[in-house]
Design an enzyme around this catalytic site. Structure first.
Site, PDB file in Angstrom:
ATOM      1  N   THR A  22      48.088  47.600  65.189  1.00  0.00           N
ATOM      2  CA  THR A  22      47.632  48.970  65.391  1.00  0.00           C
ATOM      3  C   THR A  22      47.275  49.650  64.085  1.00  0.00           C
ATOM      4  O   THR A  22      46.417  50.531  64.050  1.00  0.00           O
ATOM      5  CB  THR A  22      48.725  49.769  66.144  1.00  0.00           C
ATOM      6  N   SER A  69      49.723  41.515  67.486  1.00  0.00           N
ATOM      7  CA  SER A  69      50.819  40.669  66.990  1.00  0.00           C
ATOM      8  C   SER A  69      51.490  39.801  68.049  1.00  0.00           C
ATOM      9  O   SER A  69      52.112  38.799  67.722  1.00  0.00           O
ATOM     10  CB  SER A  69      51.863  41.524  66.277  1.00  0.00           C
ATOM     11  N   THR A 102      53.059  46.139  65.194  1.00  0.00           N
ATOM     12  CA  THR A 102      54.479  46.479  65.303  1.00  0.00           C
ATOM     13  C   THR A 102      55.163  45.824  66.503  1.00  0.00           C
ATOM     14  O   THR A 102      56.385  45.755  66.539  1.00  0.00           O
ATOM     15  CB  THR A 102      54.686  48.001  65.405  1.00  0.00           C
TER      16      THR A 102
HETATM   17  C1  SIN Z   1      50.324  44.894  67.744  1.00  0.00           C
HETATM   18  O1  SIN Z   1      51.522  44.674  67.681  1.00  0.00           O
HETATM   19  O2  SIN Z   1      49.483  44.123  67.262  1.00  0.00           O
HETATM   20  C2  SIN Z   1      49.798  46.097  68.458  1.00  0.00           C
HETATM   21  C3  SIN Z   1      50.750  47.218  68.509  1.00  0.00           C
HETATM   22  C4  SIN Z   1      51.122  47.811  67.183  1.00  0.00           C
HETATM   23  O3  SIN Z   1      50.777  47.355  66.110  1.00  0.00           O
HETATM   24  O4  SIN Z   1      51.820  48.863  67.235  1.00  0.00           O
END
Ligand code: SIN
Length: 339
Positions: A22, A69, A102
């Site tokens: 994100t 992720s 995250t």
């Molecule tokens: C991810 O984990 O790639 C998407 C969500 C985020 O980064 O908060």
């Protein structure tokens, strides 16, 4: 206090490795929070959007991946770890920051904590809001991550996470909330400190073994073995455990109720799995707490490993690495007691 490592005209060099998430996300408008696209903006562009960084460090960047992720697989994690070790081996590189999604930040940070072979500072950061949003948290998180990476105070502490002003040990960090910017906390062991402006303020360190002092290295690894997680529940049939063994899992983490208690049917399925050579780790289904060996479950009888205070997601990381290094169940128990 202004605690940047070097106060000469030559700024410390920091490598920033991007993997997506994100923090690199893009929405249709500055108020779109749900339904934006993750992993769109390159790490160079993220850094260019933070002009004050030019006074903190001399930055090098590398786009190691560009994914949401939850799609990070073993091959990408191994590649990331190699790139981290490469940059830290450069004598003029002071520290390193990795930007991640995250959703699985905990796993990436803990993985690096086990395989990075340097005492230089590695900081993992991300964002809960996409880069296009009003009040995006990514730029400040990234700025503070670089400040932490050049601080002499953070050397030798293992991989650190900087999110929402807080410095948290990779082993202890937990994503507590699906949406809010204060999602990252260390509910059992607490945070290590804060970064405010250009100041790092540390109050403690993690006692668990990490980085240079682990037995794990990625040099000879091409892949990680398949390890799955099963969440146990009342009257669990054990069918999921048997199916995953049948599907080829080399290791299983069973997230059991309370201190990882298993239903009788689940316990039978687990015993059958361990007899076939699958290593099974018990981890807590609860948000926090310790799972101790032979407490409320006979680990010795079932050939299982007690997961200590690791969450199921982090237990999966340690189990996969231990299996990749050819460890047996008793050695894996020792690893869970140490890392
Ligand atoms: C991810 O984990 O790639 C998407 C969500 C985020 O980064 O908060």
């Amino acid at each position: 206090m202004h605690d940047l490592r070097m106060k000469t005209s030559k700024l410390p060099k920091v490598a920033v490795l991007g993997t997506g998430g994100t923090i690199a996300g893009s929405g249709a408008s500055s108020t779109q929070y749900a339904g934006y696209r993750a992993a769109v903006t390159g790490v160079d562009e993220l850094l260019m959007a933070i002009p004050p960084l030019k006074d903190v460090a001399d930055l090098e960047s590398e786009q190691v991946a560009q994914v949401a992720s939850q799609n990070l697989g073993g091959a990408t994690l191994l590649h990331l770890a190699r790139r981290v070790n490469f940059w830290l081996n450069q004598t003029d590189c002071t520290g390193l920051v990795v930007t991640v999604g995250t959703n699985t930040l905990e796993e990436t940070a803990y993985f690096l904590n086990l395989v990075v072979k340097s005492r230089k500072t590695v900081v993992v950061t991300g964002a809960m809001r996409p880069s296009t949003s009003l009040s995006a948290d990514g730029p400040m998180n990234l700025y503070r991550a670089v400040v932490a990476a050049v601080s002499i105070q953070t050397v030798g502490l293992g991989v650190l996470v900087v999110m929402n002003d807080q410095i948290i040990a990779a082993r202890d960090v937990h994503k507590m909330d699906t949406m809010t910017v204060d999602s990252f906390r260390a509910p059992v062991f607490g945070i290590l400190g804060w970064v405010f402006d250009n100041q790092v303020r540390l109050y403690k360190r993690s006692a668990r073994t990490h980085t240079c002092d682990t037995e794990f290295d990625v040099i000879d690894l091409n892949s990680l073995p398949r390890v799955d997680i099963v969440v146990g529940h009342q009257d669990d049939s054990g069918v999921a455990v048997s199916a995953l063994v049948e599907a080829g899992a080399k290791g299983l983490v069973v997230a059991g109720a309370g201190s990882a208690s298993l239903s009788e049917a689940m316990a039978e399925a687990v015993l059958s799995a361990t007899r076939k050579g699958v290593v099974v780790v018990r981890a807590p289904r609860t948000a926090t707490g310790i799972v101790m060996r032979n407490m409320e479950f006979d680990d010795a009888l079932h050939g299982t490993v007690a997961g200590d205070t690791l969450s199921p997601a982090k237990a999966r990381v340690l189990l996969a690495l231990a299996l990749a290094h050819g460890k047996q169940a008793d050695e894996i128990q020792a690893a869970f007691d140490m890392y």
